[in-house]
Design an enzyme around this catalytic site. Structure first.
Site, PDB file in Angstrom:
ATOM      1  N   PHE A  60      91.337  49.864  39.458  1.00 48.27           N
ATOM      2  CA  PHE A  60      92.256  49.195  38.535  1.00 48.27           C
ATOM      3  C   PHE A  60      93.707  49.619  38.732  1.00 48.27           C
ATOM      4  O   PHE A  60      94.572  49.256  37.945  1.00 48.27           O
ATOM      5  CB  PHE A  60      91.821  49.454  37.086  1.00 48.27           C
ATOM      6  CG  PHE A  60      91.746  50.913  36.709  1.00 48.27           C
ATOM      7  CD1 PHE A  60      92.876  51.627  36.357  1.00 48.27           C
ATOM      8  CD2 PHE A  60      90.521  51.578  36.708  1.00 48.27           C
ATOM      9  CE1 PHE A  60      92.807  52.973  36.022  1.00 48.27           C
ATOM     10  CE2 PHE A  60      90.445  52.932  36.368  1.00 48.27           C
ATOM     11  CZ  PHE A  60      91.596  53.627  36.028  1.00 48.27           C
ATOM     12  N   ASN A 108      96.017  49.386  26.356  1.00 45.41           N
ATOM     13  CA  ASN A 108      95.462  50.188  25.257  1.00 45.41           C
ATOM     14  C   ASN A 108      96.518  50.930  24.429  1.00 45.41           C
ATOM     15  O   ASN A 108      96.243  51.969  23.841  1.00 45.41           O
ATOM     16  CB  ASN A 108      94.351  51.114  25.769  1.00 45.41           C
ATOM     17  CG  ASN A 108      94.839  52.099  26.807  1.00 45.41           C
ATOM     18  OD1 ASN A 108      96.024  52.132  27.132  1.00 45.41           O
ATOM     19  ND2 ASN A 108      93.935  52.907  27.317  1.00 45.41           N
ATOM     20  N   TYR A 147     101.263  57.649  37.605  1.00 45.13           N
ATOM     21  CA  TYR A 147      99.815  57.451  37.612  1.00 45.13           C
ATOM     22  C   TYR A 147      99.184  57.727  38.974  1.00 45.13           C
ATOM     23  O   TYR A 147      98.106  57.222  39.264  1.00 45.13           O
ATOM     24  CB  TYR A 147      99.484  56.022  37.161  1.00 45.13           C
ATOM     25  CG  TYR A 147      99.535  55.850  35.659  1.00 45.13           C
ATOM     26  CD1 TYR A 147      98.587  56.464  34.839  1.00 45.13           C
ATOM     27  CD2 TYR A 147     100.516  55.077  35.053  1.00 45.13           C
ATOM     28  CE1 TYR A 147      98.632  56.311  33.465  1.00 45.13           C
ATOM     29  CE2 TYR A 147     100.561  54.929  33.675  1.00 45.13           C
ATOM     30  CZ  TYR A 147      99.605  55.548  32.892  1.00 45.13           C
ATOM     31  OH  TYR A 147      99.641  55.402  31.517  1.00 45.13           O
ATOM     32  N   HIS A 172      99.505  56.264  25.407  1.00 43.46           N
ATOM     33  CA  HIS A 172      99.045  57.325  26.311  1.00 43.46           C
ATOM     34  C   HIS A 172      99.157  58.667  25.613  1.00 43.46           C
ATOM     35  O   HIS A 172     100.086  58.885  24.834  1.00 43.46           O
ATOM     36  CB  HIS A 172      99.936  57.347  27.563  1.00 43.46           C
ATOM     37  CG  HIS A 172      99.822  58.606  28.366  1.00 43.46           C
ATOM     38  ND1 HIS A 172      98.771  58.854  29.211  1.00 43.46           N
ATOM     39  CD2 HIS A 172     100.614  59.710  28.421  1.00 43.46           C
ATOM     40  CE1 HIS A 172      98.936  60.051  29.765  1.00 43.46           C
ATOM     41  NE2 HIS A 172     100.049  60.594  29.295  1.00 43.46           N
ATOM     42  N   LYS A 198     102.860  52.087  25.009  1.00 42.95           N
ATOM     43  CA  LYS A 198     102.777  51.245  26.206  1.00 42.95           C
ATOM     44  C   LYS A 198     103.330  49.830  25.945  1.00 42.95           C
ATOM     45  O   LYS A 198     103.524  49.425  24.795  1.00 42.95           O
ATOM     46  CB  LYS A 198     101.329  51.203  26.689  1.00 42.95           C
ATOM     47  CG  LYS A 198     100.810  52.583  27.146  1.00 42.95           C
ATOM     48  CD  LYS A 198      99.384  52.483  27.660  1.00 42.95           C
ATOM     49  CE  LYS A 198      98.895  53.823  28.180  1.00 42.95           C
ATOM     50  NZ  LYS A 198      97.508  53.712  28.726  1.00 42.95           N
ATOM     51  N   ARG A 231      94.344  53.538  18.861  1.00 39.98           N
ATOM     52  CA  ARG A 231      93.841  52.481  19.762  1.00 39.98           C
ATOM     53  C   ARG A 231      92.939  51.502  19.007  1.00 39.98           C
ATOM     54  O   ARG A 231      92.943  50.304  19.297  1.00 39.98           O
ATOM     55  CB  ARG A 231      93.138  53.107  20.963  1.00 39.98           C
ATOM     56  CG  ARG A 231      94.153  53.618  22.000  1.00 39.98           C
ATOM     57  CD  ARG A 231      93.496  54.435  23.067  1.00 39.98           C
ATOM     58  NE  ARG A 231      94.403  54.708  24.197  1.00 39.98           N
ATOM     59  CZ  ARG A 231      94.202  55.680  25.070  1.00 39.98           C
ATOM     60  NH1 ARG A 231      93.149  56.467  24.967  1.00 39.98           N
ATOM     61  NH2 ARG A 231      95.056  55.868  26.065  1.00 39.98           N
ATOM     62  N   GLU A 250     104.167  65.677  32.756  1.00 35.95           N
ATOM     63  CA  GLU A 250     104.544  64.330  32.323  1.00 35.95           C
ATOM     64  C   GLU A 250     105.851  64.344  31.522  1.00 35.95           C
ATOM     65  O   GLU A 250     106.684  63.440  31.672  1.00 35.95           O
ATOM     66  CB  GLU A 250     103.401  63.725  31.503  1.00 35.95           C
ATOM     67  CG  GLU A 250     102.180  63.455  32.374  1.00 35.95           C
ATOM     68  CD  GLU A 250     100.929  63.104  31.584  1.00 35.95           C
ATOM     69  OE1 GLU A 250      99.884  62.893  32.231  1.00 35.95           O
ATOM     70  OE2 GLU A 250     100.988  63.032  30.341  1.00 35.95           O
TER      71      GLU A 250
END
Ligand code: GTP
Ligand code: MG
Length: 139
Positions: free
Chosen positions: A59, A114, A51, A117, A11, A104, A128
């Site tokens: 969020f 974080n 997402y 993924h 990320k 993480r 995905e």
């Protein structure tokens, strides 16, 4: 996609912090083979689509802003029991609750940034992976 594969994204926070290579090294050390990989900047539209399952969550807007704040590295990984073993390797969604030695725990600062993924099922791994890669980009 075969059941021994999973999908991951390193990320934006991890890329910006200079952890991409270190995280890939952890992934390879844990026995995963990289069978596809690319760096890309997600558009807002692409992040919302990826997402969409979280679109009702409070969020969601923060998640989209974060995931578009810089480039990500998308990859497909191969190993026996890939999905579950990779979830174990990355650790809890909230790095404060992630076990020692997990990615993480080592490289993420907060639940909203974080570092990495990992797909949560074989079915989602296939969806995905297809979102980010054409067949001819996968080994
Ligand atoms: P992924 O591997 O990224 O899918 O994480 P996950 O499966 O461990 O968690 P989940 O799918 O439930 O949430 C997806 C992502 O949304 C998380 O990785 C976080 O980046 C973000 N997220 C989850 N919960 C929160 C939260 O309470 N606040 C914020 N800001 N982001 C959250
Ligand atoms: Mg998830």
């Amino acid at each position: 996609m075969k059941n021994n594969r999973t999908f991951t994204m390193i990320k934006p926070d991890a890329i910006q912090n200079g952890y991409a290579g270190l995280i890939l090294a952890e992934i390879e050390k844990a026995g995963f083979k990289i069978v596809a990989m690319k760096m890309r900047q997600l558009s807002t539209e692409a992040a919302k689509e990826f997402y969409q399952i979280h679109k009702e969550r409070p969020f969601f807007n923060d998640l989209i802003n974060y995931m578009t704040s810089g480039p990500i590295v998308a990859a497909i990984l191969e190993k026996e029991n890939a999905v579950l073993d990779f979830r174990a390797l990355i650790g809890n969604t909230n790095p404060e609750e992630a076990e020692e030695g997990t990615i993480r725990k080592m490289y993420a600062k907060s639940i909203d940034a974080n570092a990495i993924h990992g797909s949560d099922s074989d079915e989602n791994a296939a969806i995905e992976a297809a979102f980010h890669f054409d067949n001819d980009e996968i080994i």
